[in-house]
Design a protein around this motif. Structure first.
Motif: not given
Lengths: 232, 438
Positions: A82-83, A78-79, A58, A53, A111, A85-86, A114
């Motif tokens: 997330a970007d 977090e943003g 995470f 994680h 995905p 990770r994508l 997104l």
């Protein structure tokens, strides 16, 4: 691909003023090279999921540094995570984590949506990947209409759809029978060979761990022994 | 993620809870409709009042009721010339009263209408409107009000029998024919202050024009406008001298000044004050009415907003439940790389859609209710009170501004009520959501 330096982590449990600190990871160092399959084994509570994680962004480690594909992600919000990770990480979960109200094709397409991929291109990519995971006959099936193995292949297709260089797999065969497990492991090996994707697999199944180029064991939050080559 | 894809997500989410979304839109629509209908009453009555005032030319009219010189009994031609010189004065209307007059036509009499002598050129400038006929061109021609014939009652009928309870002449004693172009006898009387015998003079005059009916149907006007020459002729026959100066010029009983527009009224009032005239304009009253109505309308909008706020509780509840129900899906989306901003935007779009749909439906229904109120309530009132309701009376009016204010309030309130659940959605913990702990 993955470089971890002196990563430690602890959880804070209980209410304010009565908090207890539960240490989970102690100064972990790890390097996973590009195109490697590395398995991480350990008992429940050993800290292997926490480490995954942290790598997946995470959880922020209490101390230490994590770099993926040459980019240090420690301290990001977090943003940003997330970007990142994508674009760079595909995730495969033990219990598949498919959205039940979406069909197999829609779950795989998520995905791409997104990412802002145009609709026509999305359709083509989904069709291609469904063929790759041998699910071309089930695009309009909902997860509840698919077997465990098929669901996990949908989850793998979703993880692969944006061609990430790294896939993190958290007990990927935990919900599968032995035949399906073998199929899935064969698929992982195929993807690694053909596309050069790096896999970090958490498991406590020795058969799964055996497909890895390297096996790492974690015990009480520390890297214990290594089968293959040294962790760093 | 493109806007179109976000909108597709919103549609999918709403489809899952059609009934709940419908009920929330209904609540928002009811709140918005209540706000508009409530405030529309204020807007409608205000519009009716303003329309009345504007149609009666009351806004640009300034009444001159005297001068600083208390000795002066009327307004002279010099006064009129001076008034005409004032900037932005469109017309000056000077009026001489014909005193006590009766009008006789074929055995019917109109007793004591308001008979005045005016300069018809000035009347034209002041905006006189004729329903039929033309303005007088010769001295023995007159113009009568639209209701003049309604006051022409048969002679030799007992006063008790002649009138109805509300003071109008019974229809069987009314003059039935058209009065336009009829020759009518004017009978002017004077009652000298020295106690000598009353004197009477008569002249034959022709009705050449009938004024247009006033905007307010409930106002009855019984008036006659004659030429100054006729007035002089009658005064000479009656030996009346107090309507003239020593030099024989007319003295006017009443003067009205017409401004070119409402904005210039204030400047003209200042000029009149400087020149020593005592004047009054309805505009001041209208300004006060405007302030009063604007305050009332704002009050009604605030009261209506409470209904929208109540509806917003429903939206908050719906969105909070949506976030709770979809927490595992949100967790999955975040795990595979959905930016928290994207998640927030999807939920905000959903609450905005609910608010917008509610506001638009509410506005459409409010327009329908407003139409029905304007069409139906006067009929009901006429039935109950047995009185004619003036056509200019508007009980409800929804200007574009009111609709825009309502939609804006509804949108702001719904976005605010949806923003907290949307924030909650962004704060969903991925790992807890994946473990189905939320």
């Amino acid at each position: 691909m993955i470089t971890i330096k002196q990563v430690s982590h602890h959880y804070t449990m209980g209410k304010k003023a009565k908090e207890t600190i539960v240490p989970v990871l102690h100064g972990i160092d790890l390097h996973v090279g590009k195109g490697e399959i590395v398995s991480l084994i350990g008992k429940s509570g050993s800290g292997k999921s926490t480490l995954l994680h942290i790598i997946g962004g995470f959880i922020q480690p209490t101390s230490g540094e994590v770099a993926i594909n040459g980019t240090t992600i420690t301290g990001w919000n977090e943003g940003q995570l997330a970007d990142f990770r994508l674009q760079h990480i595909g995730y495969i979960f033990q219990n598949f984590q498919l959205i039940p109200s979406m069909t197999a094709a829609q779950n795989i397409e998520l995905p791409l949506i997104l990412n802002g991929t145009p609709k026509q291109e999305r359709k083509q990519k989904v069709e291609d990947i469904l063929r790759q995971v041998e699910l071309e006959a089930f695009p309009e099936h909902y997860p509840s209409e698919l077997s465990g193995g098929q669901q996990q292949r949908v989850a793998i297709a979703r993880a692969l759809i944006l061609d990430p260089p790294l896939i993190l797999a958290d007990e990927p065969t935990g919900s599968l029978d032995s035949d399906t497990e073998a199929e899935l492991l064969s698929l992982i090996r195929k993807l690694n060979k053909q596309a050069g994707i790096t896999f970090l697999i958490i498991t406590h199944d020795q058969e799964v761990a055996a497909i890895a180029d390297r096996q790492l064991e974690i015990k009480d939050g520390q890297m214990l022994k290594v089968k293959g080559v040294m962790p760093v | 993620m493109t806007f179109k894809d976000k909108w597709r997500f919103v549609q999918q989410n709403m489809k899952k809870n059609k009934v709940r979304v419908f009920m929330t839109i209904l609540a928002a629509a009811m709140g918005s409709c209540f706000l508009i209908v409530l405030a529309s009453v204020g807007f409608g009555l205000h519009d009716s009042l303003i329309k009345d005032e504007l149609e009666s030319r009351a806004v640009t009219k300034i009444d001159i009721y005297g001068t600083d010189d208390e000795e002066q009994l009327g307004f002279t031609n010099e006064n009129i010339d001076e008034l005409k010189q004032i900037e932005n004065v469109d017309a000056v209307r000077q009026i001489q009263s014909l005193g006590e007059t009766n009008f006789h036509l074929d055995g019917y009499t109109n007793e004591m209408p308001s008979a005045i002598a005016v300069d018809f050129e000035n009347e034209k400038q002041a905006g006189i409107e004729l329903g039929s006929g033309r303005l007088p061109e010769k001295e023995n021609e007159i113009v009568v009000s639209s209701d003049f014939a309604e006051f022409l009652g048969k002679d030799d009928v007992d006063e008790k029998d002649k009138f109805t309870e509300d003071g109008t002449i019974k229809s069987e004693y009314l003059y039935k024919d058209e009065v336009l172009n009829k020759e009518i006898e004017i009978e002017a009387s004077t009652f000298p202050e020295d106690g000598s015998e009353p004197r009477t003079a008569t002249e034959k005059v022709q009705i050449v024009g009938i004024e247009a009916a006033p905007a307010n149907e409930y106002i009855y006007t019984n008036s006659v406008k004659s030429t100054p020459e006729l007035k002089r002729k009658l005064d000479e026959a009656l030996h009346v001298t107090d309507s003239y100066t020593e030099q024989g010029d007319p003295l006017y009983d009443q003067v009205e000044v017409y401004a070119s527009n409402a904005e210039s009224v204030e400047g003209i009032l200042n000029s009149l004050d400087e020149k020593g005239y005592l004047a009054y304009s309805n505009l001041e009253e209208l300004k006060n009415i405007n302030i009063l109505f604007n305050v009332a309308k704002a009050g009604l909008i605030i009261v209506g907003t409470i209904a929208v706020l109540i509806a917003s509780i429903g939206i908050y509840n719906t969105m909070t439940m949506a976030v709770t129900e979809r927490a595992p899906d949100i967790g999955i989306m975040k795990a595979i790389g959905a930016n928290p901003k994207t998640i927030k935007q999807i939920f905000l779009m959903e609450s905005t859609f609910i608010g917008l749909a509610g506001a638009l439906i509410g506005t459409a229904v409010a327009y329908l209710i407003s139409f029905l109120v304007n069409a139906g309530v006067p009929v009901i009132l006429e039935q109950i009170f047995e009185e004619e309701i003036p056509a200019t009376l508007q009980l409800s009016s929804i200007p574009f501004l009111l609709a825009a204010i309502s939609i804006t309030i509804c949108l702001v309130v719904t976005i605010l009520s949806g923003s907290r659940p949307a924030k909650q959605a962004t704060n969903v913990d991925v790992l807890r959501a994946l473990r189905r702990e939320i």
